[in-house]
Design a protein around this motif. Structure first.
Motif, PDB file in Angstrom:
ATOM      1  N   HIS A   1       0.816  -1.225   0.000  1.00 18.56           N
ATOM      2  CA  HIS A   1       0.000   0.000   0.000  1.00 18.56           C
ATOM      3  C   HIS A   1       0.844   1.268   0.000  1.00 18.56           C
ATOM      4  CE1 HIS A   1      -4.329  -1.019   0.340  1.00 18.56           C
ATOM      5  NE2 HIS A   1      -3.816  -2.210   0.602  1.00 18.56           N
ATOM      6  N   VAL A   2       2.094   1.168   0.462  1.00 19.98           N
ATOM      7  CA  VAL A   2       2.979   2.343   0.426  1.00 19.98           C
ATOM      8  C   VAL A   2       3.128   2.839  -1.015  1.00 19.98           C
ATOM      9  CG1 VAL A   2       5.370   3.102   0.813  1.00 19.98           C
ATOM     10  CG2 VAL A   2       4.202   1.729   2.553  1.00 19.98           C
ATOM     11  N   LEU A   3       3.002   1.934  -1.974  1.00 18.78           N
ATOM     12  CA  LEU A   3       3.167   2.336  -3.383  1.00 18.78           C
ATOM     13  C   LEU A   3       1.969   3.125  -3.924  1.00 18.78           C
ATOM     14  CD1 LEU A   3       4.970  -0.771  -4.934  1.00 18.78           C
ATOM     15  CD2 LEU A   3       5.964   1.302  -3.993  1.00 18.78           C
ATOM     16  N   TYR A   4       0.911   3.244  -3.133  1.00 19.07           N
ATOM     17  CA  TYR A   4      -0.176   4.168  -3.502  1.00 19.07           C
ATOM     18  C   TYR A   4       0.163   5.599  -3.055  1.00 19.07           C
ATOM     19  CZ  TYR A   4      -3.678   0.398  -4.252  1.00 19.07           C
ATOM     20  OH  TYR A   4      -4.393  -0.671  -4.711  1.00 19.07           O
ATOM     21  N   ALA A   5       1.078   5.710  -2.101  1.00 16.30           N
ATOM     22  CA  ALA A   5       1.314   7.001  -1.428  1.00 16.30           C
ATOM     23  C   ALA A   5       2.146   7.946  -2.295  1.00 16.30           C
ATOM     24  CB  ALA A   5       2.017   6.738  -0.099  1.00 16.30           C
ATOM     25  N   GLY A   6       2.403   9.142  -1.776  1.00 16.82           N
ATOM     26  CA  GLY A   6       3.212  10.128  -2.495  1.00 16.82           C
ATOM     27  C   GLY A   6       4.669   9.688  -2.575  1.00 16.82           C
ATOM     28  N   LYS A   7       5.380  10.233  -3.552  1.00 19.43           N
ATOM     29  CA  LYS A   7       6.773   9.804  -3.757  1.00 19.43           C
ATOM     30  C   LYS A   7       7.674  10.037  -2.540  1.00 19.43           C
ATOM     31  CE  LYS A   7       6.685   9.492  -8.673  1.00 19.43           C
ATOM     32  NZ  LYS A   7       6.822  10.112  -9.965  1.00 19.43           N
ATOM     33  N   PRO A   8       7.538  11.188  -1.816  1.00 15.76           N
ATOM     34  CA  PRO A   8       8.399  11.344  -0.630  1.00 15.76           C
ATOM     35  C   PRO A   8       8.157  10.232   0.397  1.00 15.76           C
ATOM     36  CG  PRO A   8       7.376  13.443  -1.230  1.00 15.76           C
ATOM     37  CD  PRO A   8       6.743  12.400  -2.085  1.00 15.76           C
ATOM     38  N   VAL A   9       6.929   9.780   0.512  1.00 12.14           N
ATOM     39  CA  VAL A   9       6.614   8.702   1.467  1.00 12.14           C
ATOM     40  C   VAL A   9       7.256   7.395   0.997  1.00 12.14           C
ATOM     41  CG1 VAL A   9       4.750   7.390   2.575  1.00 12.14           C
ATOM     42  CG2 VAL A   9       4.421   9.820   2.048  1.00 12.14           C
ATOM     43  N   ILE A  10       7.150   7.136  -0.292  1.00 13.22           N
ATOM     44  CA  ILE A  10       7.733   5.905  -0.849  1.00 13.22           C
ATOM     45  C   ILE A  10       9.237   5.883  -0.574  1.00 13.22           C
ATOM     46  CG2 ILE A  10       8.234   4.675  -3.018  1.00 13.22           C
ATOM     47  CD1 ILE A  10       5.505   5.708  -4.067  1.00 13.22           C
TER      48      ILE A  10
ATOM     49  N   ASP B   1       3.867   4.615 -12.361  1.00  7.01           N
ATOM     50  CA  ASP B   1       4.915   5.588 -12.103  1.00  7.01           C
ATOM     51  C   ASP B   1       5.507   5.454 -10.692  1.00  7.01           C
ATOM     52  OD1 ASP B   1       6.213   7.675 -13.365  1.00  7.01           O
ATOM     53  OD2 ASP B   1       5.194   9.129 -12.054  1.00  7.01           O
ATOM     54  N   ASN B   2       4.660   5.107  -9.727  1.00  7.64           N
ATOM     55  CA  ASN B   2       5.135   4.932  -8.348  1.00  7.64           C
ATOM     56  C   ASN B   2       6.020   3.694  -8.233  1.00  7.64           C
ATOM     57  OD1 ASN B   2       3.507   7.082  -7.847  1.00  7.64           O
ATOM     58  ND2 ASN B   2       2.297   6.115  -6.239  1.00  7.64           N
ATOM     59  N   VAL B   3       5.656   2.634  -8.950  1.00 12.64           N
ATOM     60  CA  VAL B   3       6.460   1.408  -8.903  1.00 12.64           C
ATOM     61  C   VAL B   3       7.833   1.695  -9.532  1.00 12.64           C
ATOM     62  CG1 VAL B   3       6.572  -1.031  -9.545  1.00 12.64           C
ATOM     63  CG2 VAL B   3       4.345   0.031  -9.090  1.00 12.64           C
ATOM     64  N   LYS B   4       7.799   2.412 -10.635  1.00 10.23           N
ATOM     65  CA  LYS B   4       9.055   2.753 -11.323  1.00 10.23           C
ATOM     66  C   LYS B   4       9.938   3.610 -10.417  1.00 10.23           C
ATOM     67  CE  LYS B   4      10.720   4.339 -15.834  1.00 10.23           C
ATOM     68  NZ  LYS B   4      11.729   3.309 -15.855  1.00 10.23           N
ATOM     69  N   TYR B   5       9.293   4.562  -9.739  1.00  6.74           N
ATOM     70  CA  TYR B   5      10.041   5.431  -8.829  1.00  6.74           C
ATOM     71  C   TYR B   5      10.672   4.608  -7.697  1.00  6.74           C
ATOM     72  CZ  TYR B   5      11.103   9.034  -5.418  1.00  6.74           C
ATOM     73  OH  TYR B   5      11.753   9.822  -4.516  1.00  6.74           O
ATOM     74  N   ALA B   6       9.914   3.675  -7.135  1.00  6.04           N
ATOM     75  CA  ALA B   6      10.436   2.837  -6.045  1.00  6.04           C
ATOM     76  C   ALA B   6      11.682   2.073  -6.507  1.00  6.04           C
ATOM     77  CB  ALA B   6       9.361   1.855  -5.568  1.00  6.04           C
ATOM     78  N   VAL B   7      11.633   1.530  -7.713  1.00  6.76           N
ATOM     79  CA  VAL B   7      12.794   0.777  -8.224  1.00  6.76           C
ATOM     80  C   VAL B   7      13.996   1.710  -8.376  1.00  6.76           C
ATOM     81  CG1 VAL B   7      13.692  -0.617 -10.149  1.00  6.76           C
ATOM     82  CG2 VAL B   7      11.335  -0.954  -9.367  1.00  6.76           C
ATOM     83  N   GLU B   8      13.740   2.931  -8.843  1.00  7.53           N
ATOM     84  CA  GLU B   8      14.848   3.897  -8.999  1.00  7.53           C
ATOM     85  C   GLU B   8      15.484   4.223  -7.644  1.00  7.53           C
ATOM     86  OE1 GLU B   8      12.824   5.960 -12.914  1.00  7.53           O
ATOM     87  OE2 GLU B   8      12.938   7.149 -11.057  1.00  7.53           O
ATOM     88  N   VAL B   9      14.631   4.451  -6.636  1.00  8.21           N
ATOM     89  CA  VAL B   9      15.139   4.768  -5.295  1.00  8.21           C
ATOM     90  C   VAL B   9      16.021   3.616  -4.791  1.00  8.21           C
ATOM     91  CG1 VAL B   9      14.429   5.057  -2.864  1.00  8.21           C
ATOM     92  CG2 VAL B   9      13.225   6.302  -4.680  1.00  8.21           C
TER      93      VAL B   9
END
Ligand code: CP3
Length: 341
Positions: free
Chosen positions: A286-295, A327-335
């Protein structure tokens, strides 16, 4: 493959950052999945090696993850045994001929490996496409979870009929579980023979069980399956929803990695496992639904907690939901890929 981040972490060797893949990464949260899904049924996709390879490769190409997972489903073993399986939009998986009586159990076949040959064919096509870039994970459902679908005839909220069989007809339940376990071990060995680089066993609904029932009706069969694998040098990952409770018992089946749900502190549970047993997890999806700073913050918190630990693979505590923004999943992988220990 032994030098890949994923295999190194699975065998508890040092890595410069945690490797990342995500359960249910090859699926509906990707618009590109729908382009294929709109043309074929889910089972057609699983059974056509070129299509299964196309879908397996989507997260490899679009997310640049560290491991691919075979596109298939845990229920194909139940189908091969005689289950009349279908997947319908908004309904999910359905077995039209549920297994509820002794006669139903007797009718299930165990000599079914030929019926699963399409999976071996898909693995070969996928490995050609991956061309050594990253490892390929094969998988199967654990007997208890597959049993629950066969008995209920589909998904269930409370597993009422399945648990009734365990409690009222334990001998029958054991016969059913033993049949599924036999097929599952042969099926995973088929995948290993065809060239997967790791295998994961999914016991998604184990959390429905009391400790003693988990031990008797689930753990025991996973232990049997793992003992019967022709492991060669590939890691075995054991996942269940409920691993935050069951992990110390799961460890007795001797997997290389235990995949942990999000209810527990990952380091605390790792410290309760035998030395050299790796963990995978455990971000709440569910964190992947949240805003990018939270992720970013939640991933960094997890990584700081695991800093200095060998044997840690990043994953979610359960699968990606279909409506999580790509986009959130992609961002998580980048982080994750930018992080260094
Ligand atoms: O991880 C991956 O991306 C690889 C493919 C994969 C699928 N299912 C594809 C799929 C894997 C590893 C699975 C495992 C699976 N299947 C599990 C264990 C993991 C978990 O999530 O707990 C379970 C319980 C199933 C059973 C299943 N299959 C359900 C409940 C459903 C429908 C609802 C849902 O959660 O998706 C499926 C169908 C299914 N399996 C789809 C996909 C991409 C959706 C099919 C569609 O497009 O309609």
């Amino acid at each position: 493959m032994k030098d890949s981040l994923f295999i190194k972490a699975a065998f508890s060797a040092q890595t410069e950052r945690p490797p990342v893949w995500m359960m249910r990464q090859a699926g509906r949260f990707m618009p590109e999945y729908w382009e294929i899904k709109n043309k074929y049924s889910f089972l057609e996709m699983c059974k056509t090696p070129e299509l299964a390879a196309d879908v397996t490769m989507l997260p490899v190409n679009l997310l640049d993850i560290d491991a691919a997972i075979l596109f298939s489903d845990i229920l194909v073993t139940g189908e091969a045994m005689g289950g009349d399986l279908s997947f319908t939009q908004n309904v999910g998986p359905r077995f039209a001929n549920p297994v509820r009586t002794q006669a139903d159990i007797d009718n299930l076949n165990v000599d079914v490996i030929d019926k699963l040959q399409y999976v071996a064919d898909a693995i070969k096509v996928i490995q050609q496409r991956l061309n050594g870039k990253i490892p390929l994970i094969g998988f199967a459902g654990a007997p208890f979870t597959v049993m629950s679908y066969l008995v209920e005839g589909g998904s269930s909220k409370d597993f009422k009929l399945t648990k009734l069989m365990l409690h009222n007809e334990p001998a029958m339940a054991h016969q059913l579980l033993a049949k599924i376990a036999k097929v599952t071990a042969a099926y995973l060995n088929l995948q290993i023979e065809a060239g997967v680089n790791a295998v994961q066993i999914f016991d998604s609904w184990a959390q429905a069980l009391a400790w003693d029932d988990y031990k008797e009706f689930s753990h025991r069969y996973i232990q049997e399956i793992i003992a019967n694998l022709d492991r060669k040098d590939i890691p075995v990952i054991s996942f269940c929803k409920g691993s935050s409770v069951f992990a110390p018992l799961m460890a007795e089946a001797k997997p290389d990695v235990i995949s942990i749900d999000w209810n527990v502190d990952l380091l605390d549970i790792k410290n309760r496992l035998p030395q050299g047993m790796a963990v995978q997890g455990n971000l709440d999806p569910h964190v992947l639904y949240a805003g990018k700073p939270v992720i970013k913050d939640r991933i960094h918190k997890l990584f700081e907690r695991m800093r200095g630990e060998k044997g840690f693979i990043f994953n979610l505590g359960h699968g990606i939901m279909p409506d999580i923004p790509f986009d959130n999943v992609k961002y998580a992988v980048e982080v994750i890929k930018e992080y260094r220990y």
